[in-house]
Design a protein around this motif. Sequence first.
Motif, PDB file in Angstrom:
ATOM      1  N   ARG A   1       0.858  -1.178   0.000  1.00  0.00           N
ATOM      2  CA  ARG A   1       0.000   0.000   0.000  1.00  0.00           C
ATOM      3  C   ARG A   1       0.897   1.232   0.000  1.00  0.00           C
ATOM      4  NH1 ARG A   1      -4.045  -0.473   4.883  1.00  0.00           N
ATOM      5  NH2 ARG A   1      -2.075  -0.317   5.974  1.00  0.00           N
ATOM      6  N   LEU A   2       0.537   2.261  -0.788  1.00  0.00           N
ATOM      7  CA  LEU A   2       1.301   3.501  -0.827  1.00  0.00           C
ATOM      8  C   LEU A   2       0.631   4.519   0.084  1.00  0.00           C
ATOM      9  CD1 LEU A   2       2.222   3.779  -4.601  1.00  0.00           C
ATOM     10  CD2 LEU A   2       3.662   3.051  -2.706  1.00  0.00           C
ATOM     11  N   TYR A   3       1.352   4.900   1.135  1.00  0.00           N
ATOM     12  CA  TYR A   3       0.858   5.811   2.162  1.00  0.00           C
ATOM     13  C   TYR A   3       1.504   7.174   1.988  1.00  0.00           C
ATOM     14  CZ  TYR A   3       0.222   7.774   6.848  1.00  0.00           C
ATOM     15  OH  TYR A   3      -0.082   8.589   7.910  1.00  0.00           O
ATOM     16  N   ASN A   4       0.707   8.236   2.109  1.00  0.00           N
ATOM     17  CA  ASN A   4       1.213   9.602   2.011  1.00  0.00           C
ATOM     18  C   ASN A   4       1.228  10.199   3.421  1.00  0.00           C
ATOM     19  OD1 ASN A   4       0.290  12.739   1.494  1.00  0.00           O
ATOM     20  ND2 ASN A   4       1.811  11.991   0.054  1.00  0.00           N
ATOM     21  N   PRO A   5       2.417  10.320   4.052  1.00  0.00           N
ATOM     22  CA  PRO A   5       2.482  10.793   5.436  1.00  0.00           C
ATOM     23  C   PRO A   5       2.038  12.241   5.609  1.00  0.00           C
ATOM     24  CG  PRO A   5       4.691  10.551   4.537  1.00  0.00           C
ATOM     25  CD  PRO A   5       3.741   9.988   3.523  1.00  0.00           C
ATOM     26  N   ALA A   6       2.098  13.042   4.572  1.00  0.00           N
ATOM     27  CA  ALA A   6       1.687  14.447   4.673  1.00  0.00           C
ATOM     28  C   ALA A   6       0.182  14.583   4.865  1.00  0.00           C
ATOM     29  CB  ALA A   6       2.128  15.218   3.433  1.00  0.00           C
ATOM     30  N   THR A   7      -0.583  13.664   4.306  1.00  0.00           N
ATOM     31  CA  THR A   7      -2.042  13.749   4.378  1.00  0.00           C
ATOM     32  C   THR A   7      -2.670  12.641   5.211  1.00  0.00           C
ATOM     33  OG1 THR A   7      -2.299  12.437   2.360  1.00  0.00           O
ATOM     34  CG2 THR A   7      -2.170  14.839   2.097  1.00  0.00           C
ATOM     35  N   GLY A   8      -1.892  11.608   5.543  1.00  0.00           N
ATOM     36  CA  GLY A   8      -2.442  10.476   6.281  1.00  0.00           C
ATOM     37  C   GLY A   8      -3.355   9.616   5.431  1.00  0.00           C
ATOM     38  N   CYS A   9      -3.133   9.632   4.119  1.00  0.00           N
ATOM     39  CA  CYS A   9      -4.001   8.899   3.184  1.00  0.00           C
ATOM     40  C   CYS A   9      -3.228   7.834   2.419  1.00  0.00           C
ATOM     41  CB  CYS A   9      -4.623   9.873   2.180  1.00  0.00           C
ATOM     42  SG  CYS A   9      -5.785  11.022   2.904  1.00  0.00           S
TER      43      CYS A   9
END
Length: 113
Positions: free
Chosen positions: A83-91
Amino acid sequence: MELVDPAPTVRHQAREDPDKRAVTMPLPMFPAQIMLHTDQQNGQFLFVSNDTQGDDKVVEAHPYPGEFRNRFEAQAGGSGNVRLYNPATGCYLFVSEDDRGGDKVVEAHPVSR
């Protein structure tokens, strides 16, 4: 798309174009973080936008490598998936059922969904 290992600091500045802004790569870039880059369209970095489509965030591309929202983390999703997680948005990124020009659209939504 290709994975990019960005330089520690990158600056972009164009005074004649207000849409281009000076940015500096936030440090440190953790080893588990990646950036998704394509050479098409003069080099674009995938990022999770603040724009929404329904309850989901829109995923777009732009030429600014120094934004924190360009960073993703590849996390084990079970059964060999990632899964690709974007730490800046929590998405997390996902391929939606929406079509645009015959192609599926990539969007992002939070963990809690």
